[in-house]
Design a protein around this motif. Sequence first.
Motif, short mmCIF file in Angstrom:
data_model
loop_
_atom_site.label_atom_id
_atom_site.label_comp_id
_atom_site.label_asym_id
_atom_site.label_seq_id
_atom_site.Cartn_x
_atom_site.Cartn_y
_atom_site.Cartn_z
N ALA A 10 -53.47 2.35 45.88
CA ALA A 10 -52.64 2.52 47.08
C ALA A 10 -51.29 1.82 46.90
O ALA A 10 -50.24 2.36 47.27
N ILE A 11 -51.31 0.63 46.32
CA ILE A 11 -50.05 -0.08 46.02
C ILE A 11 -49.28 0.67 44.95
O ILE A 11 -48.04 0.83 45.04
N ALA A 12 -49.98 1.18 43.95
CA ALA A 12 -49.33 1.93 42.87
C ALA A 12 -48.61 3.17 43.42
O ALA A 12 -47.54 3.53 42.94
N ALA A 13 -49.18 3.79 44.40
CA ALA A 13 -48.54 4.97 45.00
C ALA A 13 -47.23 4.59 45.66
O ALA A 13 -46.23 5.33 45.59
N GLN A 14 -47.18 3.42 46.30
CA GLN A 14 -45.93 2.95 46.90
C GLN A 14 -44.88 2.65 45.82
O GLN A 14 -43.69 2.93 45.99
N ILE A 15 -45.34 2.08 44.72
CA ILE A 15 -44.43 1.80 43.60
C ILE A 15 -43.87 3.09 43.03
O ILE A 15 -42.67 3.19 42.73
N HIS A 16 -44.72 4.10 42.90
CA HIS A 16 -44.25 5.39 42.37
C HIS A 16 -43.17 5.97 43.26
O HIS A 16 -42.14 6.46 42.77
N GLU A 17 -43.37 5.91 44.57
CA GLU A 17 -42.37 6.44 45.51
C GLU A 17 -41.05 5.70 45.36
O GLU A 17 -39.97 6.32 45.34
N ALA A 18 -41.11 4.38 45.24
CA ALA A 18 -39.87 3.59 45.11
C ALA A 18 -39.17 3.88 43.79
O ALA A 18 -37.94 3.98 43.74
N LEU A 38 -48.00 -6.53 37.49
CA LEU A 38 -47.19 -5.39 37.93
C LEU A 38 -47.27 -4.23 36.96
O LEU A 38 -47.31 -3.07 37.38
N PHE A 39 -47.30 -4.53 35.66
CA PHE A 39 -47.32 -3.43 34.69
C PHE A 39 -48.64 -2.65 34.78
O PHE A 39 -48.68 -1.45 34.50
N ARG A 40 -49.70 -3.31 35.18
CA ARG A 40 -50.95 -2.58 35.41
C ARG A 40 -50.79 -1.63 36.61
O ARG A 40 -51.30 -0.51 36.59
N LEU A 41 -50.07 -2.10 37.63
CA LEU A 41 -49.82 -1.22 38.77
C LEU A 41 -48.88 -0.08 38.38
O LEU A 41 -49.04 1.06 38.84
N PHE A 42 -47.90 -0.37 37.52
CA PHE A 42 -47.03 0.69 37.01
C PHE A 42 -47.85 1.73 36.25
O PHE A 42 -47.60 2.94 36.36
N ALA A 43 -48.82 1.29 35.46
CA ALA A 43 -49.67 2.23 34.72
C ALA A 43 -50.38 3.18 35.69
O ALA A 43 -50.38 4.41 35.51
N TYR A 85 -53.49 0.57 30.24
CA TYR A 85 -52.73 1.29 29.20
C TYR A 85 -51.75 0.39 28.47
O TYR A 85 -51.60 0.48 27.25
N PHE A 86 -51.06 -0.49 29.18
CA PHE A 86 -50.02 -1.32 28.57
C PHE A 86 -50.53 -2.68 28.07
O PHE A 86 -49.77 -3.45 27.49
N ASP A 87 -51.82 -2.97 28.30
CA ASP A 87 -52.32 -4.32 28.03
C ASP A 87 -52.08 -4.78 26.60
O ASP A 87 -51.63 -5.91 26.35
N GLU A 88 -52.39 -3.93 25.62
CA GLU A 88 -52.25 -4.33 24.22
C GLU A 88 -50.79 -4.42 23.80
O GLU A 88 -50.50 -4.95 22.72
N MET A 89 -49.88 -3.94 24.62
CA MET A 89 -48.45 -4.04 24.32
C MET A 89 -47.82 -5.25 25.00
O MET A 89 -46.61 -5.46 24.88
N MET A 90 -48.62 -6.06 25.70
CA MET A 90 -48.09 -7.23 26.42
C MET A 90 -48.70 -8.54 25.93
O MET A 90 -48.72 -9.53 26.64
#
Length: 369
Positions: free
Chosen positions: A55-63, A198-203, A212-217
């Motif tokens: 639900a938070i990720a959806a708000q981030i996508h909209e922004a 935050l990057f997990r929420l971006f994913a 998805y981004f965990d191994e790149m961080m």
Amino acid sequence: MATKTATQNEARQAAQAYLDSRLTNDSATKSEKPFTVPEINIASSFSSSLDDRKAIAAQIHEACTSSGFFHLTGHGISEDTRQKILALASRFFKTLPREKKEALHVRHSNYFRGWEPADYTYVNPGDWSAEDAPQETKEGFNWGYEAGMDPAGGDGQYRELDGADVNGNVWPSEEDVPGFYETISEYYSQVLHLARHLFRLFALSLDLEETYFDEMMTHPGGIARLLFYPASGDPQPLDPKLQDKEIGLGAHSDYECFTILLCSSASGLEILSPDDTWVAAPAVEGSFIINVADFLMRWTNGVYKSTIHRVVNRTRNERYSVPFFFSINYDQMVQTLPSCVTPDNPSRYPPVRAGEYILERLRATAKDA
């Protein structure tokens, strides 16, 4: 300086073309809705519920597909920690003698770390050749990732922007600025932890697996700055045709994936809306300002928007800010995210190594680039 590769040239040219197009109205679009910077409270994203996080990720996508900016609340970083780093910025810029700052000058660094006077860089490289470009008034201090500041401890594999197995940070002595490194480390550690969350929420916002981004961080790029903007001598409204005679930081987009910005109470941040209007960012008490940066726009194939912004200090108050520019492991090779490639939107960018991309962008801003 080594000869630039075709990819490095492409990265610099693509970024400058994007900035120039926005500043010359070429890509301006009229919107039926007024431009706003939404507030996203992420407190529920720390729960064990995947639905809450989505639900938070959806708000981030909209922004990220509209304004490219949002206020972040519910982040869990104490106000005491936030105020301590702002107070440190004031102490560093006001009490450290000029000769001590000169010893830390970024011209001595291959990675633009250390003290940065106003006359050494233009954040928009195009301003170097513009006869009427006003000198920026900002003064900065830059540093990057260190395993000792990583709450996860790091994996021992950190590489600098150019791939070198070194760490390019420089610091004032404890004698010159007591508590400097300790305060920096406390703040950086907490914001780095937030950035990974935050990057997990971006994913999730990009229809990717949460990890998805965990191994790149595991040893990520994370350049941070202390910034000081002197009080304006004339806080009158500015003629937009003349830009600004006392501009703190020129019109630009950020370079990395996203920025976590802490700023003092003084106003100054202005955002270029889709219909080409400079809009003052409203203040939200206790928040960070988050914005999409160029590398994430590139990575998402243009789905997420890196928004042009500037700092104009029109008040008689000094302004301080601490931007944290979050990237991924600098040795990571990146190509367009699979969820952002469609038949109607094929990948438009070649693969590029994260550190090389950011280093080339930084080089373009310096006086001796």
